[in-house]
Scaffold this active site. Structure first.
Site, PDB file in Angstrom:
ATOM      1  N   LYS A   1     -11.570   5.220  -4.837  1.00  0.00           N
ATOM      2  CA  LYS A   1     -12.497   4.657  -5.153  1.00  0.00           C
ATOM      3  C   LYS A   1     -12.605   3.281  -5.511  1.00  0.00           C
ATOM      4  CE  LYS A   1     -14.931   3.802  -8.441  1.00  0.00           C
ATOM      5  NZ  LYS A   1     -15.315   1.816  -8.765  1.00  0.00           N
TER       6      LYS A   1
ATOM      7  N   GLU B   1      -1.531  -2.213 -11.306  1.00  0.00           N
ATOM      8  CA  GLU B   1      -1.159  -3.969 -11.273  1.00  0.00           C
ATOM      9  C   GLU B   1      -2.615  -4.279 -11.956  1.00  0.00           C
ATOM     10  OE1 GLU B   1       0.564  -5.046  -9.563  1.00  0.00           O
ATOM     11  OE2 GLU B   1       1.538  -3.258  -9.053  1.00  0.00           O
TER      12      GLU B   1
ATOM     13  N   CYS C   1      -5.798 -12.728 -10.182  1.00  0.00           N
ATOM     14  CA  CYS C   1      -4.919 -11.985 -10.859  1.00  0.00           C
ATOM     15  C   CYS C   1      -3.805 -13.139 -11.023  1.00  0.00           C
ATOM     16  CB  CYS C   1      -4.298 -10.448 -10.723  1.00  0.00           C
ATOM     17  SG  CYS C   1      -3.253 -10.555  -9.101  1.00  0.00           S
TER      18      CYS C   1
ATOM     19  N   GLU D   1      -8.174 -13.073 -20.055  1.00  0.00           N
ATOM     20  CA  GLU D   1      -8.186 -13.709 -18.955  1.00  0.00           C
ATOM     21  C   GLU D   1      -9.684 -13.272 -18.674  1.00  0.00           C
ATOM     22  OE1 GLU D   1      -7.967 -10.665 -15.938  1.00  0.00           O
ATOM     23  OE2 GLU D   1      -6.628 -11.199 -14.349  1.00  0.00           O
TER      24      GLU D   1
HETATM   25  P1  NAD Z   1     -12.021  -3.393 -13.785  1.00  0.00           P
HETATM   26  O1  NAD Z   1     -11.095  -2.793 -14.573  1.00  0.00           O
HETATM   27  O2  NAD Z   1     -13.172  -3.817 -14.774  1.00  0.00           O
HETATM   28  O3  NAD Z   1     -12.182  -2.218 -12.197  1.00  0.00           O
HETATM   29  C1  NAD Z   1     -11.656  -2.078 -11.705  1.00  0.00           C
HETATM   30  C2  NAD Z   1     -11.991  -1.362 -10.862  1.00  0.00           C
HETATM   31  O4  NAD Z   1     -11.525   0.049 -12.046  1.00  0.00           O
HETATM   32  C3  NAD Z   1     -13.294  -0.517 -10.144  1.00  0.00           C
HETATM   33  O5  NAD Z   1     -12.997   0.321  -9.086  1.00  0.00           O
HETATM   34  C4  NAD Z   1     -14.112   0.533 -11.761  1.00  0.00           C
HETATM   35  O6  NAD Z   1     -14.776   0.813 -11.277  1.00  0.00           O
HETATM   36  C5  NAD Z   1     -13.061   0.745 -11.924  1.00  0.00           C
HETATM   37  N1  NAD Z   1     -12.370   1.403 -13.263  1.00  0.00           N
HETATM   38  C6  NAD Z   1     -13.300   1.143 -14.415  1.00  0.00           C
HETATM   39  N2  NAD Z   1     -13.217   1.514 -16.151  1.00  0.00           N
HETATM   40  C7  NAD Z   1     -12.931   2.604 -15.610  1.00  0.00           C
HETATM   41  C8  NAD Z   1     -12.914   3.995 -16.354  1.00  0.00           C
HETATM   42  N3  NAD Z   1     -12.724   4.159 -17.101  1.00  0.00           N
HETATM   43  N4  NAD Z   1     -11.741   4.596 -15.262  1.00  0.00           N
HETATM   44  C9  NAD Z   1     -10.840   4.047 -13.419  1.00  0.00           C
HETATM   45  N5  NAD Z   1     -11.877   4.061 -12.995  1.00  0.00           N
HETATM   46  C10 NAD Z   1     -12.554   2.357 -13.518  1.00  0.00           C
HETATM   47  O7  NAD Z   1     -11.565  -4.439 -13.245  1.00  0.00           O
HETATM   48  P2  NAD Z   1     -12.260  -5.789 -12.609  1.00  0.00           P
HETATM   49  O8  NAD Z   1     -13.153  -6.663 -13.102  1.00  0.00           O
HETATM   50  O9  NAD Z   1     -12.842  -5.433 -11.052  1.00  0.00           O
HETATM   51  O10 NAD Z   1     -11.341  -7.127 -11.609  1.00  0.00           O
HETATM   52  C11 NAD Z   1     -10.820  -7.922 -12.365  1.00  0.00           C
HETATM   53  C12 NAD Z   1      -9.421  -7.389 -12.959  1.00  0.00           C
HETATM   54  O11 NAD Z   1      -8.620  -6.903 -12.115  1.00  0.00           O
HETATM   55  C13 NAD Z   1      -8.541  -8.202 -13.360  1.00  0.00           C
HETATM   56  O12 NAD Z   1      -8.332  -8.203 -14.654  1.00  0.00           O
HETATM   57  C14 NAD Z   1      -7.421  -9.110 -12.506  1.00  0.00           C
HETATM   58  O13 NAD Z   1      -6.803  -9.415 -12.474  1.00  0.00           O
HETATM   59  C15 NAD Z   1      -7.174  -7.768 -11.943  1.00  0.00           C
HETATM   60  N6  NAD Z   1      -6.687  -7.726 -11.061  1.00  0.00           N
HETATM   61  C16 NAD Z   1      -4.962  -7.748 -10.063  1.00  0.00           C
HETATM   62  C17 NAD Z   1      -4.159  -7.426  -9.192  1.00  0.00           C
HETATM   63  C18 NAD Z   1      -3.403  -7.398  -9.122  1.00  0.00           C
HETATM   64  O14 NAD Z   1      -2.443  -7.196  -8.096  1.00  0.00           O
HETATM   65  N7  NAD Z   1      -2.572  -7.380 -10.082  1.00  0.00           N
HETATM   66  C19 NAD Z   1      -5.594  -7.725  -8.214  1.00  0.00           C
HETATM   67  C20 NAD Z   1      -6.628  -7.927  -8.056  1.00  0.00           C
HETATM   68  C21 NAD Z   1      -7.143  -8.093  -9.803  1.00  0.00           C
END
Ligand code: NAD
Length: 490
Positions: free
Chosen positions: A179, A254, A288, A387
């Site tokens: 996804k 993650e 992140c 964050e």
């Molecule tokens: P987000 O949580 O809004 O979205 C991430 C993904 O989850 C997207 O594909 C989104 O469509 C999906 N999603 C959203 N709601 C959902 C639900 N209810 N059920 C299932 N899937 C759902 O995050 P974002 O703003 O796109 O990304 C930023 C975040 O990602 C930051 O917190 C960052 O730190 C984290 N991140 C972590 C790592 C790591 O390896 N630890 C790496 C990159 C980014």
């Protein structure tokens, strides 16, 4: 014939075929550097997710029976095709994220490397042989696949995010559904095109586009999805963990970070400033691992601050290769960051530089935030704890080493941490004490390479590691085997 030209209507990829969302609905994907539409994207819902899961379920047993060496060969072929089409892939990444081609190319190279690393694990898929307490009894362990893997990713480094999950999930003999982030669907689509060209059997790897609630949640909720691997925000991660907990599915999270970067009084300030700039602002702070808390010893604070502010003001922002960083991913994220800066300002923070949208120099139609440094913020203020995922960092005065390490750990997160010092004992004490998944001495708060585990403590994750051979533990299960080779005498 394979073609990576972005289609006007970006389809899902289910069971080896392109597929529109069954409702026919689409949404617009915008170019973050100019705010204009790149393409329309399939807006999938539960029914589309269910059909991807059905395809994956049907394809998985034969894929699991294919030897892991052969699976590795097919994954190597994907990595080779990525390398052949490296510039086209990087161009897609750059266009849909608003980062430079140079940065997109670096990220693509890392994703290719991840492919080669994981492919090689096909010939090192080690279990253990050991002894039994009983005679004539052989004991060993082997990895077994889990079944269908649901992979959900963020947009910040789209090709790396795909690679970090798809390669190990597939090597372990699972079928997968990706996804993609709604903000970076094109990269995920392109990976699917290459995977098909490389000879992955239909149904083994499927891509579904759409929004989190509409397309992500049904994947998490579905009983046939044995493992959910999620990269994204803490808030969404927590709800995914709850859903997976209810149905006892394996879940790898993650999540975010609020990574401390400590500058001691004995640090080489030239080096520390260069790493601080990269830690705080590279990829527009959408990492992140971003260095969003700079903890500087009292004795060098004023000098570090004035030099850092000066260096920050000299950074060029834009989507060209000479620019230090590009756009943030969408208008809503930019608005949220500006609001957080305003809240901090009202609470007494001083904005030393930045703090505003860039509205000139050809960047006015894109989502560009000036690199921002704040000070005078409380250690437990929202901006110190939450964050922001943007090019924003805060400076803090610390009294000395004890104060620095204790404040570094005063965070809901525990992903990465860095210290700048020339004192080996300080460095080693920091390494031992800091609660983080990655600790760096005289470097940046960065992720790790494909052959090393990456992940964090506390709310940065739930204990699994991505990349390295540790990633195989996410996507496989151990089976213990006994063979009684002389059953009457066991
Ligand atoms: P987000 O949580 O809004 O979205 C991430 C993904 O989850 C997207 O594909 C989104 O469509 C999906 N999603 C959203 N709601 C959902 C639900 N209810 N059920 C299932 N899937 C759902 O995050 P974002 O703003 O796109 O990304 C930023 C975040 O990602 C930051 O917190 C960052 O730190 C984290 N991140 C972590 C790592 C790591 O390896 N630890 C790496 C990159 C980014």
């Amino acid at each position: 014939m394979m073609d990576l030209k972005i289609p006007a209507r970006l389809p899902n990829h289910i069971n080896g075929k392109d597929a529109a969302a069954s409702s026919g609905e689409t949404f617009a994907k915008l170019d973050p550097s100019i705010g204009r539409e790149i393409c329309q994207v399939a807006r999938s819902r539960a029914v589309d997710v269910a059909s991807a899961i059905a395809a994956a379920r049907a394809a998985q047993p034969a894929w699991a029976e294919t030897t892991v060496v052969k699976r590795g060969e097919i994954l190597r072929k994907i990595a080779q095709l990525m390398q052949e089409h490296r510039d086209a892939l990087a161009a897609i990444v750059a266009r849909e994220t608003g980062k430079s081609l140079k940065d997109a190319g670096g990220e693509t190279d890392a994703a290719i490397e991840m492919g080669y690393f994981v492919a090689g694990e096909g010939r090192r898929f080690y279990g253990r042989t050991t002894t039994s307490a009983l005679p004539n009894k052989a004991a060993m362990t082997v990895r077994q696949p889990l079944g269908v893997a649901g992979l959900i990713i963020a947009a910040n480094t789209p090709i790396a995010n795909v690679a970090w999950k798809a390669f190990p999930a597939l090597l372990c003999g699972n079928a997968a559904i990706m996804k993609a982030s709604e903000d970076t669907p094109v990269t995920a689509w392109a990976f699917g095109v290459l995977a098909k060209e490389a000879g992955l059997p239909a149904g083994v790897y499927n891509t579904v586009h759409g929004f989190g609630e509409e397309a992500g949640a049904p994947l998490v909720e579905h009983d046939e999805v044995a493992v959910v691997s999620f990269t994204g925000s803490c808030e969404v991660g927590r709800s995914i963990a709850a859903t997976c907990g209810r149905r006892m599915a394996k879940v790898c999270l993650e999540l975010g970070g609020k990574n401390p970067f400590i500058v001691c009084d004995d640090a080489d300030l030239d080096v520390a400033i260069q790493w601080a700039l990269g830690s705080a602002f590279s990829n527009a702070g959408q990492r992140c691992a971003s260095g969003s808390r700079l903890l500087v010893f009292e004795a060098v604070y004023d000098e570090f601050r004035s030099r850092l502010v000066q260096a920050t003001q000299a950074l060029k922002v834009g989507s060209g290769d000479a620019d230090f960083f590009g756009a943030v991913i969408n208008e809503a994220q930019l608005t949220g960051m500006l609001a957080a800066i305003e809240r901090a300002r009202s609470a007494g923070a001083a904005v030393l530089t930045g703090g505003h949208r860039i509205t000139e120099g050809g960047l006015e139609d894109g989502y560009f935030l000036a690199p921002t440094i704040l000070e005078n913020v409380d250690r437990d203020a929202e901006i110190s704890q939450a964050e922001l995922f943007g090019p924003i960092t805060c400076l803090y005065r610390v009294k000395g080493f004890e104060d620095a390490v204790s404040f570094a750990d005063q965070s809901p997160f525990g992903l990465t941490a860095a210290i700048h010092t020339t004192n080996i004992n300080r460095a080693m004490t920091f390494i031992n004490r800091i609660k983080a998944g990655v600790a760096s001495v005289n470097g940046g708060t960065y992720g790790s390479e494909p052959h090393l585990p990456f992940g964090g403590l506390r709310q940065s994750g739930n204990g699994w590691r991505e990349a390295g051979t540790e990633a195989l533990d996410v996507y496989s299960d151990w089976k213990t085997i006994y063979i009684n080779h002389n059953p009457s005498k066991c």
